[in-house]
Design a protein around this motif. Structure first.
Motif, short mmCIF file in Angstrom:
data_model
loop_
_atom_site.label_atom_id
_atom_site.label_comp_id
_atom_site.label_asym_id
_atom_site.label_seq_id
_atom_site.Cartn_x
_atom_site.Cartn_y
_atom_site.Cartn_z
N LEU A 1 0.83 -1.21 0.00
CA LEU A 1 0.00 0.00 0.00
C LEU A 1 0.86 1.26 0.00
N LEU A 2 1.98 1.21 0.71
CA LEU A 2 2.91 2.32 0.74
C LEU A 2 3.49 2.57 -0.65
N LEU A 3 3.84 1.52 -1.35
CA LEU A 3 4.35 1.64 -2.71
C LEU A 3 3.31 2.27 -3.63
N HIS A 4 2.07 1.83 -3.49
CA HIS A 4 0.99 2.41 -4.29
C HIS A 4 0.85 3.90 -4.01
N GLN A 5 0.84 4.27 -2.75
CA GLN A 5 0.69 5.68 -2.39
C GLN A 5 1.85 6.52 -2.91
N LEU A 6 3.06 6.00 -2.81
CA LEU A 6 4.22 6.76 -3.26
C LEU A 6 4.21 6.99 -4.77
N ILE A 7 3.70 6.03 -5.52
CA ILE A 7 3.65 6.17 -6.97
C ILE A 7 2.44 7.00 -7.41
N ALA A 8 1.28 6.71 -6.85
CA ALA A 8 0.04 7.31 -7.33
C ALA A 8 -0.17 8.75 -6.88
N THR A 9 0.26 9.09 -5.68
CA THR A 9 -0.05 10.42 -5.14
C THR A 9 0.46 11.56 -5.99
N PRO A 10 1.74 11.61 -6.37
CA PRO A 10 2.17 12.77 -7.17
C PRO A 10 1.61 12.78 -8.59
#
Length: 157
Positions: free
Chosen positions: A91-100
């Motif tokens: 989930l952390l990986l998803h957030q790091l990629i998707a957020t910006p």
């Protein structure tokens, strides 16, 4: 206390699971509406990264990117429910990629309505990121249970 922790994890992950389920149902052949909405944002993000860092972002098909997001949110969410650090890292990986990419408030003038909406969603996404980091930190700081060998009792006569 374990039940309350479980319910908290379920409620937290519901954001990820429900969005993954919706994207999965709408996926279709071309990636669905998520891929159509992601394409212009990804192009702008790629140009922004290239102009600021000089690095070239590889060309990706949006349906593959959406499928990866669905997998990260779905698998990560299910693992997180059961207290797995691997799920939190997914989930952390998803957030790091998707957020910006998704919440590109930096491309808008601060006076515009879109800036405020995107900045609000960006900060909410950062809050989810912070909660995941907190979970991982707490999970790693707790001592693991170690099974102790029972000492043999000596017999007294």
């Amino acid at each position: 206390m374990a039940f309350i922790s479980f319910v908290g994890r379920v409620l937290f992950v519901s954001v990820f699971i429900l969005s993954a389920w919706q994207e999965f149902n709408e996926f279709g052949i071309d990636g669905g509406p998520a891929a159509k909405a992601l394409r212009p944002k990804f192009v702008v993000f790629s140009k922004h990264v290239s102009s600021h860092t000089g690095l070239q972002v590889p060309e990706l098909e949006m349906k593959h990117l959406v499928a990866a997001a669905i997998a990260l949110k779905g698998i990560g969410g299910l693992l997180f429910i059961f207290g797995s650090s691997v799920g939190a890292y997914l989930l952390l990986l998803h957030q790091l990629i998707a957020t910006p990419i998704l919440y590109d408030f930096y491309n808008y003038d601060p006076e515009r309505k879109e800036f405020i909406q995107l900045f609000t969603k960006f900060t909410q996404s950062l809050a989810l990121l912070g909660a995941l980091l907190f979970f991982i930190g707490m999970k790693n700081s707790m001592p693991r249970r170690q099974f102790k060998k029972k000492a043999l009792k000596t017999k007294t006569l």
